[in-house]
Structures are given as C-alpha cells and as structure tokens.
Write a protein that holds these residues in place. Structure first.
Motif, PDB file in Angstrom:
ATOM      1  N   ALA A  65       6.505 -12.866   0.835  1.00 26.03           N
ATOM      2  CA  ALA A  65       5.727 -12.528   2.017  1.00 26.03           C
ATOM      3  C   ALA A  65       6.249 -11.254   2.657  1.00 26.03           C
ATOM      4  CB  ALA A  65       5.777 -13.686   3.021  1.00 26.03           C
ATOM      5  N   ASP A  66       7.565 -11.072   2.644  1.00 22.98           N
ATOM      6  CA  ASP A  66       8.187  -9.861   3.179  1.00 22.98           C
ATOM      7  C   ASP A  66       7.661  -8.626   2.443  1.00 22.98           C
ATOM      8  OD1 ASP A  66      10.900  -8.642   4.573  1.00 22.98           O
ATOM      9  OD2 ASP A  66      10.526  -7.778   2.595  1.00 22.98           O
ATOM     10  N   MET A  67       7.629  -8.690   1.118  1.00 21.96           N
ATOM     11  CA  MET A  67       7.161  -7.556   0.322  1.00 21.96           C
ATOM     12  C   MET A  67       5.668  -7.319   0.541  1.00 21.96           C
ATOM     13  SD  MET A  67       9.340  -8.460  -3.123  1.00 21.96           S
ATOM     14  CE  MET A  67       8.898  -6.994  -4.032  1.00 21.96           C
ATOM     15  N   TYR A  68       4.918  -8.409   0.634  1.00 23.92           N
ATOM     16  CA  TYR A  68       3.477  -8.287   0.837  1.00 23.92           C
ATOM     17  C   TYR A  68       3.168  -7.646   2.186  1.00 23.92           C
ATOM     18  CZ  TYR A  68      -1.400  -9.609   1.546  1.00 23.92           C
ATOM     19  OH  TYR A  68      -2.747  -9.578   1.807  1.00 23.92           O
ATOM     20  N   LEU A  69       3.857  -8.110   3.240  1.00 22.84           N
ATOM     21  CA  LEU A  69       3.608  -7.568   4.579  1.00 22.84           C
ATOM     22  C   LEU A  69       4.026  -6.108   4.685  1.00 22.84           C
ATOM     23  CD1 LEU A  69       4.609 -10.612   6.800  1.00 22.84           C
ATOM     24  CD2 LEU A  69       2.304  -9.714   6.394  1.00 22.84           C
ATOM     25  N   THR A  70       5.093  -5.731   3.957  1.00 28.69           N
ATOM     26  CA  THR A  70       5.487  -4.324   3.940  1.00 28.69           C
ATOM     27  C   THR A  70       4.371  -3.473   3.342  1.00 28.69           C
ATOM     28  OG1 THR A  70       7.845  -4.848   3.758  1.00 28.69           O
ATOM     29  CG2 THR A  70       7.159  -2.660   3.032  1.00 28.69           C
ATOM     30  N   GLY A  71       3.803  -3.937   2.245  1.00 29.30           N
ATOM     31  CA  GLY A  71       2.687  -3.213   1.637  1.00 29.30           C
ATOM     32  C   GLY A  71       1.473  -3.174   2.544  1.00 29.30           C
ATOM     33  N   LEU A  72       1.233  -4.273   3.237  1.00 27.92           N
ATOM     34  CA  LEU A  72       0.100  -4.325   4.148  1.00 27.92           C
ATOM     35  C   LEU A  72       0.303  -3.368   5.322  1.00 27.92           C
ATOM     36  CD1 LEU A  72      -2.596  -5.730   4.528  1.00 27.92           C
ATOM     37  CD2 LEU A  72      -1.414  -7.535   5.805  1.00 27.92           C
ATOM     38  N   ALA A  73       1.543  -3.280   5.801  1.00 28.81           N
ATOM     39  CA  ALA A  73       1.855  -2.322   6.878  1.00 28.81           C
ATOM     40  C   ALA A  73       1.573  -0.899   6.416  1.00 28.81           C
ATOM     41  CB  ALA A  73       3.318  -2.480   7.289  1.00 28.81           C
ATOM     42  N   ASP A  74       1.876  -0.612   5.157  1.00 25.51           N
ATOM     43  CA  ASP A  74       1.613   0.713   4.604  1.00 25.51           C
ATOM     44  C   ASP A  74       0.113   1.016   4.633  1.00 25.51           C
ATOM     45  OD1 ASP A  74       3.237   2.860   2.887  1.00 25.51           O
ATOM     46  OD2 ASP A  74       1.257   2.629   1.988  1.00 25.51           O
ATOM     47  N   VAL A  75      -0.681   0.019   4.260  1.00 24.63           N
ATOM     48  CA  VAL A  75      -2.133   0.191   4.266  1.00 24.63           C
ATOM     49  C   VAL A  75      -2.638   0.444   5.688  1.00 24.63           C
ATOM     50  CG1 VAL A  75      -4.330  -0.996   3.897  1.00 24.63           C
ATOM     51  CG2 VAL A  75      -2.532  -1.151   2.179  1.00 24.63           C
ATOM     52  N   VAL A  76      -2.109  -0.322   6.649  1.00 22.10           N
ATOM     53  CA  VAL A  76      -2.528  -0.165   8.047  1.00 22.10           C
ATOM     54  C   VAL A  76      -2.186   1.236   8.560  1.00 22.10           C
ATOM     55  CG1 VAL A  76      -2.049  -0.915  10.413  1.00 22.10           C
ATOM     56  CG2 VAL A  76      -2.443  -2.611   8.613  1.00 22.10           C
ATOM     57  N   LEU A  77      -0.996   1.716   8.253  1.00 20.98           N
ATOM     58  CA  LEU A  77      -0.575   3.038   8.719  1.00 20.98           C
ATOM     59  C   LEU A  77      -1.402   4.148   8.080  1.00 20.98           C
ATOM     60  CD1 LEU A  77       3.281   2.437   8.690  1.00 20.98           C
ATOM     61  CD2 LEU A  77       1.835   2.777  10.713  1.00 20.98           C
TER      62      LEU A  77
END
Length: 205
Positions: A65-77
């Motif tokens: 989940a940590d890795m997934y949320l990091t990737g999702l944060a990248d998409v949001v930014l």
C-alpha cells in the motif's frame, strides 16, 4: 513514502513522500509547497478510496500500500502541474512498483503474480498489462525468474553460501528445482557456474 499519518480531523491525512521516488523534478514540486491541490472527481474518488483501504491494513501488509500510494501521489502531482498522464506513464509506474516489491521478497517461495498484484492493490490483469507495455514485454513471472537468477549468480560468485542456502535465498524450496531453473537460464549447473566464475586463489591474496 516515508510515512502515512491520520490527522485529528478525520477529513485529512498526511502523506510524507520521498522526492527521489517521484518522477517529477524537485524544482517543479517546490512551487507547489503548501498549496492546496484540487483533484478531479475521478482522482479524488481513487485517492480517497485507496487511503481508506490503506488505513485498515494490518501493519505487516502495509508495504504494498505504501508503494501504491507513493505512485498515486505522483499521479496527483503530475495532474496538478498540468502534466499529461497517459497510459504508458501509469503502466510504467505500476511495473516499477511491482519490480521493487519483487526485489524485496525474492526469498519467499510463495511469491507469484497474484501475491504481487494483491500487495500493490491492483488486479492481476493490470499487473500483466503493465509488464506487457514495457520494452521487452515480459510477463511478471518471467521477470521474477530473471531477478532470482541474477541474485543467484551474484551469490554464487560473491560468497561462501552453500547451493542450498542460495536456493532458499532466491525463493526455491528445493535444490532440484533451483538447479533445473538455473541450467535453463545459464546453460550450467550452479556448481559449474561457481567454479567457472569465482576469483582464483591468487586473486584473493
């Protein structure tokens, strides 16, 4: 992601992300500091749902989940900066996440595509599509086997571990299975490879 924190206000959560794990340059991110980001309804639903799922996970299941949320944060930014996000960007992000997860869990014999997909909060189909979109188009399991063989080669040439110890360190439950896989990959048995590639006694002195 260095940390995920729930705040006193249940409407907010704090994600602390390492800049080096994002695809955007720090110079672009600095200008967004302390600036609220307005998300599209699609991204908002995706992000909120993912965070809600992450906070319910037991402590031993948060890595994916940590890795997934990091990737999702990248998409949001990227979206906040007006950077185009296409299918290839998303697929590559997911593939990189999967590879990182595999590398951290190579010694687990139960590691397979379903395990990786589940840990990273994606479907098996999404996982396979992410690898198919890469330059070589390998399946996740083909890539995992290559990672295990590369690790085995490093261990065979770089230390005193026994063949059995190396097999287990690379996720194989038996020497026989390890040897068969290694021969298919390298054209030699692990013992033959070790003898052919270890530094000579003279080189060690």
């Amino acid at each position: 992601m260095r940390s995920f924190t729930r705040t006193s206000d249940s409407r907010f959560a704090l994600l602390d992300v390492d800049l080096e794990r994002l695809s955007l340059p720090a110079s672009l991110l600095r200008r967004m500091a302390f600036t609220p980001i307005v998300l599209s309804s699609h991204l908002q639903t995706l992000f909120v749902g993912s965070v809600r799922h992450a906070v319910t996970l037991p402590s031993d299941q948060t890595e994916g989940a940590d890795m997934y949320l990091t990737g999702l944060a990248d998409v949001v930014l990227r979206a906040a900066l007006g950077r185009e996000i296409d299918h290839s960007d998303t697929a590559e992000m997911r593939r990189v996440q999967a590879i990182r997860y595999m590398e951290r869990h190579l010694s687990e014999s139960s590691l397979d595509a379903d395990t990786v997909a589940g840990a990273l909060m994606m479907s098996r189909r999404t996982l396979f599509a992410a690898f198919a979109a890469s330059e070589h188009g390998d399946t996740p399991m083909v890539y995992l086997r290559r990672l295990r063989m590369d690790q085995a080669m490093r261990l065979l040439t770089g230390g005193p571990a026994t063949i059995r110890e190396i097999a287990h360190a690379c996720g194989f439950v038996s020497n026989a299975h390890f040897t068969r896989t290694f021969v298919k990959h390298a054209g030699q048995t692990p013992t033959e490879f070790r003898l052919a590639n270890r530094p000579s006694r003279r080189a060690r002195h």
